[in-house]
Every structure is written in C-alpha cells, then in structure tokens.
Scaffold this motif. Structure first.
Motif, PDB file in Angstrom:
ATOM      1  N   ARG A   1      44.827   8.092  32.852  1.00  0.00           N
ATOM      2  CA  ARG A   1      44.246   9.404  32.535  1.00  0.00           C
ATOM      3  C   ARG A   1      42.847   9.542  33.125  1.00  0.00           C
ATOM      4  O   ARG A   1      42.496  10.600  33.681  1.00  0.00           O
ATOM      5  CB  ARG A   1      44.197   9.603  31.028  1.00  0.00           C
ATOM      6  CG  ARG A   1      43.788  11.027  30.656  1.00  0.00           C
ATOM      7  CD  ARG A   1      43.400  11.132  29.216  1.00  0.00           C
ATOM      8  NE  ARG A   1      43.105  12.522  28.872  1.00  0.00           N
ATOM      9  CZ  ARG A   1      42.389  12.895  27.834  1.00  0.00           C
ATOM     10  NH1 ARG A   1      41.895  11.971  27.025  1.00  0.00           N
ATOM     11  NH2 ARG A   1      42.160  14.161  27.571  1.00  0.00           N
TER      12      ARG A   1
ATOM     13  N   VAL B   1      48.430   7.263  22.221  1.00  0.00           N
ATOM     14  CA  VAL B   1      49.567   6.831  23.025  1.00  0.00           C
ATOM     15  C   VAL B   1      50.280   5.645  22.396  1.00  0.00           C
ATOM     16  O   VAL B   1      51.388   5.317  22.789  1.00  0.00           O
ATOM     17  CB  VAL B   1      49.121   6.460  24.457  1.00  0.00           C
ATOM     18  CG1 VAL B   1      48.733   7.684  25.229  1.00  0.00           C
ATOM     19  CG2 VAL B   1      47.983   5.456  24.429  1.00  0.00           C
TER      20      VAL B   1
ATOM     21  N   THR C   1      49.114   0.843  26.460  1.00  0.00           N
ATOM     22  CA  THR C   1      48.070   1.726  25.963  1.00  0.00           C
ATOM     23  C   THR C   1      46.867   1.743  26.905  1.00  0.00           C
ATOM     24  O   THR C   1      46.329   2.813  27.236  1.00  0.00           O
ATOM     25  CB  THR C   1      47.621   1.291  24.559  1.00  0.00           C
ATOM     26  OG1 THR C   1      48.749   1.281  23.683  1.00  0.00           O
ATOM     27  CG2 THR C   1      46.561   2.223  24.004  1.00  0.00           C
TER      28      THR C   1
ATOM     29  N   PHE D   1      53.802   9.334  30.392  1.00  0.00           N
ATOM     30  CA  PHE D   1      52.345   9.407  30.233  1.00  0.00           C
ATOM     31  C   PHE D   1      51.814  10.796  30.580  1.00  0.00           C
ATOM     32  O   PHE D   1      50.925  11.324  29.897  1.00  0.00           O
ATOM     33  CB  PHE D   1      51.657   8.347  31.094  1.00  0.00           C
ATOM     34  CG  PHE D   1      51.827   6.946  30.584  1.00  0.00           C
ATOM     35  CD1 PHE D   1      51.988   6.691  29.239  1.00  0.00           C
ATOM     36  CD2 PHE D   1      51.830   5.863  31.455  1.00  0.00           C
ATOM     37  CE1 PHE D   1      52.143   5.399  28.753  1.00  0.00           C
ATOM     38  CE2 PHE D   1      51.981   4.564  30.990  1.00  0.00           C
ATOM     39  CZ  PHE D   1      52.135   4.332  29.635  1.00  0.00           C
TER      40      PHE D   1
ATOM     41  N   CYS E   1      53.742   4.124  23.148  1.00  0.00           N
ATOM     42  CA  CYS E   1      53.779   2.801  23.777  1.00  0.00           C
ATOM     43  C   CYS E   1      54.508   1.763  22.924  1.00  0.00           C
ATOM     44  O   CYS E   1      55.165   0.866  23.467  1.00  0.00           O
ATOM     45  CB  CYS E   1      52.359   2.319  24.080  1.00  0.00           C
ATOM     46  SG  CYS E   1      51.500   3.317  25.309  1.00  0.00           S
TER      47      CYS E   1
ATOM     48  N   ALA F   1      47.644   3.561  30.085  1.00  0.00           N
ATOM     49  CA  ALA F   1      47.639   5.010  29.880  1.00  0.00           C
ATOM     50  C   ALA F   1      46.220   5.559  29.935  1.00  0.00           C
ATOM     51  O   ALA F   1      45.961   6.594  30.570  1.00  0.00           O
ATOM     52  CB  ALA F   1      48.299   5.343  28.542  1.00  0.00           C
ATOM     53  N   HIS F   2      45.292   4.887  29.277  1.00  0.00           N
ATOM     54  CA  HIS F   2      43.894   5.337  29.312  1.00  0.00           C
ATOM     55  C   HIS F   2      43.332   5.271  30.726  1.00  0.00           C
ATOM     56  O   HIS F   2      42.611   6.185  31.163  1.00  0.00           O
ATOM     57  CB  HIS F   2      43.043   4.477  28.377  1.00  0.00           C
ATOM     58  CG  HIS F   2      43.212   4.800  26.926  1.00  0.00           C
ATOM     59  ND1 HIS F   2      42.758   5.970  26.379  1.00  0.00           N
ATOM     60  CD2 HIS F   2      43.789   4.103  25.916  1.00  0.00           C
ATOM     61  CE1 HIS F   2      43.031   5.991  25.087  1.00  0.00           C
ATOM     62  NE2 HIS F   2      43.658   4.877  24.778  1.00  0.00           N
TER      63      HIS F   2
END
Length: 636
Positions: free
Chosen positions: A135, A80, A128, A564, A84, A131-132
């Motif tokens: 998810r 990402v 970043t 995302f 990002c 995003a993790h």
C-alpha cells in the motif's frame, strides 16, 4: 505511529523469527512416525528445523530490520489481519495437502502441532507486513510517479509521439519469435474435439462453447486454403498473436493517455506481456481459453473508459461498440462467461441509476446504457442459439457448472461413506455413480464429472441438492477440505500446476490422430527448429524458477494482489476501482468452480490486472488531490 516499548520489540522479534521458520521449515512429518517420547520429539524437531539455523538466523535479522521500517511507514490500521489470517490457514492446509491430500500432517505429533502454530503466526505476520508495504509503495507511486522519463531518448520520443503505434510495434516484434517457434501450434487436447465437431467427424464434443468451436473451425477451414493443415492451424495462432499485440498496445495507450499511469507500471505491463510465459507462451497455444481471456481484457479496458470521471463514454459510439463486442465475446467464448458479464452489467446499471438519483447522469445516457446492455444480452444469446444446434454447447452446461459440488460429495463419500444410508445412495445414483469415492481425485474433478448421469432429470438434481445440503450440515469440514484441496493453488504461491502445451499432434489418443490425419497436421522435424523450440521451453522453465520475475507467472501472486487491492479500495472508499475489479472477482469464482486449477482458467483475471492497478493509482491520486484542496491553507 504508536510508541515503541519493550513489548513492541519483543513482538517484532518473535514474529520475524516465526516468519523465518515458516519459510525454511520442512513441514513433512518424520517417516518413522512418533511415539511421543522425548527421543522422538527431538527427532521430529531435527526433521523439521535441523540444518536451517544459519539461514534462519540471517533471515530473521533481515526480517526484523525490514519489519521495523515497514512499521515506520504505516499510515493507519488496515485491518488486513482479518484477511491475512484466513489466507495463512489456507497456506497451512496447502502444505499438508501437497504432501498426501489430507490434513494429518498438521496434528500427527506434538512437533507438527508446534510447526502449524509457527507457520500460521509467521504467515499471517508476513502477509500483513507485505500488505502495508504494498500500500505504501502504490500510494507513493500514485502521488509521485512520472508517466515518462525526463531524459528525452529516441525511444521516449517515439512512445510520446505514437502512444499506440510504438507499443504495438514492440509487441509485434518481441512476440514474433514465440509465434514462429510454436509452428504449427501448441494444441490443447480439447481443441481436437472441437475440430472434429466442426468438420462433422464427431458429435461427442458437445459441451464446448459453440461459438469457440465455430471460430476455431472457421479459421482452420480458411487456413486450409493456404495449402496444408499446418498452415491452417498456424493461422489461428497468428490471430491470437495479432489480438494480444493490439489489445496490449491499446491497454498501454489507455493507461498513459487517460490515466497517466506511472512509468514503472507501463514498463512492467510491456515486459510482462512480451516476455512472461503466461502471456507470451500462450500466444502459440491453441486453447479456447485464450480468446476468451482477450475478450475479458478488452471488456476491462472499456470498463476503464466507462468509469473515467472525465470521459464521456455514453457519447462515444466507438467505445460502445467495443464494449458490445467484448462483452458478447465473453459470453460466447466460454459457457460460464455470462457469469462475468451479467453481474458486471447489473452492478454498472445500478451505479448509473444511483448517479441519476444524485443528478450525475443525463436521461439520454441512461437510455444508451440500457440499449447497450440489452444489445449485449440479445445478440450474444441469438448467436448462441443459432450455433448450438450444430455445434452443441448447452448439453454439458449443468455438469460443467457442478464441478465443486461433485468434488465435495465425492470427498464426503470417501470420508463418511459408512454413514450414508441406502436411501441416500439411491438419490445419489440418479445423478452420479454411487461409488464415486473410488474415482475421487482431490485435484481434478473430471473423473467425478465423467460419472454424471446424462439422463438425470430436474427432480433428480433437486433431490441431489437437498442431500448435498444435508450432508454439508452433518460434516461441514469435509466440504471445506474438498474445496481447499481442490483450489489452494489459487493463493498458495509455493507450488502450482504449469501447463503450456508442447505438441501439435496427439499421437497417443484416437481423436488427436483422427484430426491430424484429416487436416494433414504434422510435427516439424527440422533439427534446427526442434533445437530452438527446446530452447524456448528451457526459457519458460527457467523464468518460472527466477526470483521476482517468476512471480509474473504465478497464479497465487495475482490472486493475492487482487485481494490486497480490494482491501485498500474498501479502506479508501475507491468506488470506481471496486467496480473495475468485479469482472476479475467473478473470474476468480469461476476458477474456483473449474475442474482443476490451471493457468488457462486464471488468464481472465491475470491479463486485466494492469488495468485495475491503473484505475487504483488514478483514483488514489484524484482523491488525495481533492482532499488537499479542501485543507484550509489551500483554499483561495
């Protein structure tokens, strides 16, 4: 999970500190300027970071702890950072553009350069990690989430028994105060022109969608049978109130019955629709974009049925008719609606053909697909052709579609006007005012569009685009600055333009006065009613400032969520989710090309967001279960 070592911990600490500094620094340069000596540098440092040491320290510690635990739950590399980092660059440019519409704040002194570096590093790392985390939460929810609580309360029983009727009653009840307090209507200025056009009082408002003009005018003319203009325009927002309630209930019904969405998503959809300003406040707003957004929402819901692996969409006449209505209205209610529908149907048709090659779709279903898509195209264009003669709608298409190129040209003329030859000015003068730099506004293209030459021919436009391309290759950064300055609100969550409209009569402009006098529209003068309306405005303003809940009415939040989800879907190869995202992505591109970034232009990709989330969670769960069955220990 890679092995922890000293370099990892050092990187974790430094990046977390950069995030904390990026969130707390004062990005504005020192007003006194700088001469580059030590004293000025320290003064710049104090201006940018002074007084934040305690908050930055606490925030850094919290971020180090959070980032460490986020690293523990990372499944694999999402890459990402490639997404990002550009977003962080736009955020950085947004910080500078928010100050003075230039990028001078990024490099005006050594300290400003240092701030820029810290800001980009911190923002990239923050995005970043978010995003993790997103998810992980979504995937965990897809696998472990329940659609309803285990506790069997009266509300749960009613929802289980009436999956459509119960949420419909909830929406009708909760949205009713918004409807009443908006009486007679919170009218957008464009609507006054559409009403003048419909009633034959003015022929200038020809650039509005003719179907939208007809619908608004027809509902108001029917409402005049109720006795006065206030009741007439109120009838239109009653229509919006009913449509939002029915469509939102239909969305929840689809999410629960067919996609088994987790209860947090169902509850979030209900609360956001009923209480968030972008949904609830626009119920009482008489704006052409609202019905258009509802049409896109209905099309997205039908797209879910079309993409559902176990639902026979092509055998359902009801869903075929609903898709036809939604897609046709999307084309008719906005001049640029065709750019949402046509690409979506084209990709869906290719998808159907691809399934045919693989033996997944029968010949009869392929024929029904062709008939449905052709019915949308033909019916929408026939209606458009019938209404355009009286209500306009096509004369302004070219000008309205060129907002972004016109802005880029105006910025180029402002920054590099001395390099433009007389021949090039002559070419430009056939399409725009040659002195367009003087009227350029970085945030809104209306002043530049207003200088468009109505007599511009096709040859004039061809010559203009050749010039536009030539100037792009001369100074591409000028075009990039114009584009980002115009649109950075779309992904920069720290600031945005809010406009929820507050009046029924525009007393300070001639069209507003004319239509108010013609229809007999007037503001409600009751002190009690005005007090309640002020409390409503106070609620809307308060919501926008609240942590977490305020993000439900933030355009950038939805844009980033969509980006995302796209990355996650590509990574997981979720083809149906990517197809479901297509109308939203096309709506984002239309918002980028719009005259100004306002919430009303973004509603078409805000309202269907729960549907995309439902499809993503459904497909993640389905794929995980299939992979689990393929494991040797799970085989029979």
């Amino acid at each position: 999970m890679y092995k922890k070592n000293r370099m990892y911990y050092l990187t974790l600490v430094l990046c977390s500190i950069c995030v904390a500094l990026a969130l707390t620094m004062n990005f504005a340069p020192r007003a006194e300027g700088t001469s580059g000596n030590i004293g000025d540098i320290f003064a710049d440092m104090k201006n940018g970071f002074g007084g934040t040491a305690f908050i930055t320290t606490l925030l850094s510690g919290l971020l180090i702890w959070c980032n460490y635990h986020i690293d523990l739950i990372k499944k694999d590399k999402l890459y990402v950072g490639m997404i990002c980092f550009p977003i962080a660059i736009v955020w950085l440019m947004g910080e500078s553009f928010a100050l003075d519409n230039t990028l001078s704040a990024l490099h005006s002194s050594p300290v400003q350069c240092l701030k820029s570096i810290i800001y980009v590093v911190g923002s990239t790392y923050l995005l970043t990690q978010l995003a993790h985390l997103l998810r992980f939460l979504l995937d965990a929810s897809a696998l472990n989430g329940r659609d309803l609580p285990q506790t069997e309360t009266w509300l749960v029983r009613q929802y289980r028994k009436h999956p459509f009727g119960f949420p419909l009653v909830v929406f009708l009840t909760v949205l009713f105060p918004q409807l009443v307090l908006s009486y007679p209507a919170r009218m957008h200025f464009d609507v006054t022109g559409q009403l003048l056009r419909y009633f034959g009082l003015d022929t200038l408002a020809a650039h509005h969608p003719p179907a939208s003009t007809w619908l608004i005018g027809k509902v108001v003319s029917l409402g005049m049978l109720l006795g006065n203009g206030n009741r007439a325009v109120f009838l239109y927002i009653v229509l919006q109130y009913l449509l939002l309630s029915v469509l939102s209930a239909y969305l929840l019904y689809t999410m629960r019955i067919y996609f088994h969405s987790p209860r947090w998503l169902q509850m979030a959809t209900l609360l956001v629709t009923a209480l968030a300003p972008y949904h609830a406040a626009y119920v009482g707003a008489m704006v052409k974009d609202v019905i258009y957004a509802y049409a896109v929402l209905l099309m997205e819901i039908e797209l879910l049925y079309m993409l559902h692996p176990d639902f026979r969409f092509w055998e359902s006449k009801r869903h075929g008719v609903l898709f036809w209505i939604a897609a046709s209205l999307t084309i008719l209610m906005r001049n640029n609606g065709r750019y949402v529908v046509y690409p979506t149907m084209a990709v869906l048709f290719i998808s159907v053909l691809f399934q045919k090659i693989r033996g997944g779709v029968r010949r009869k279903e392929r024929i029904r697909c062709v008939i449905l898509f052709m019915a949308v195209i033909v019916s929408a264009n026939v209606v458009l052709g019938c209404l355009s003669g009286r209500y306009g709608g096509r004369n302004g298409d070219i000008k309205e579609a060129l907002s972004l190129p016109f802005q880029q040209t105006a910025r180029y003329m402002k920054e590099y006007g001395t390099e433009v030859s007389e021949e090039e000015r002559e070419i430009l003068s056939h399409v725009l005012d040659s002195e367009v730099a003087d009227i350029y506004n970085p945030r809104i293209s209306d002043p530049v569009k207003a200088s468009y030459r109505k007599g511009a021919t096709t040859e004039d436009l061809k010559a203009y685009f050749k010039l536009w391309m030539k100037q792009f290759f001369r100074h591409p950064m000028s075009y990039i600055r114009a584009t980002v300055n115009h649109n950075f609100f779309l992904i920069w969550p720290k600031q945005e333009e809010h406009n929820f409209y507050t009046q029924a009569v525009y007393k300070d402009v001639e069209p507003g006065v004319r239509i108010a006098e013609y229809l007999g529209i007037h503001e409600v003068e009751s002190p009690v009613f005005q007090t309640l309306a002020q409390l409503q405005d106070f609620y809307v303003g308060t919501v926008l400032m609240l942590p977490i809940w305020g993000m439900t009415s933030n355009v950038a939040f939805y844009s980033l969520l969509l980006i995302f989800l796209f990355v996650f879907s590509v990574k997981n190869r979720l083809q149906r989710t990517l197809l479901a995202m297509l109308p939203l992505f096309m709506s984002v591109l239309i918002a980028i090309a719009s005259p100004v970034v306002l919430p009303r232009y973004c509603l078409p990709f805000i309202y269907p967001m729960p549907a995309v989330l439902a499809m993503y969670l459904f497909e993640v769960k389905e794929k995980t279960e299939k992979q689990s069955l393929l494991k040797p220990e799970n085989r029979n």
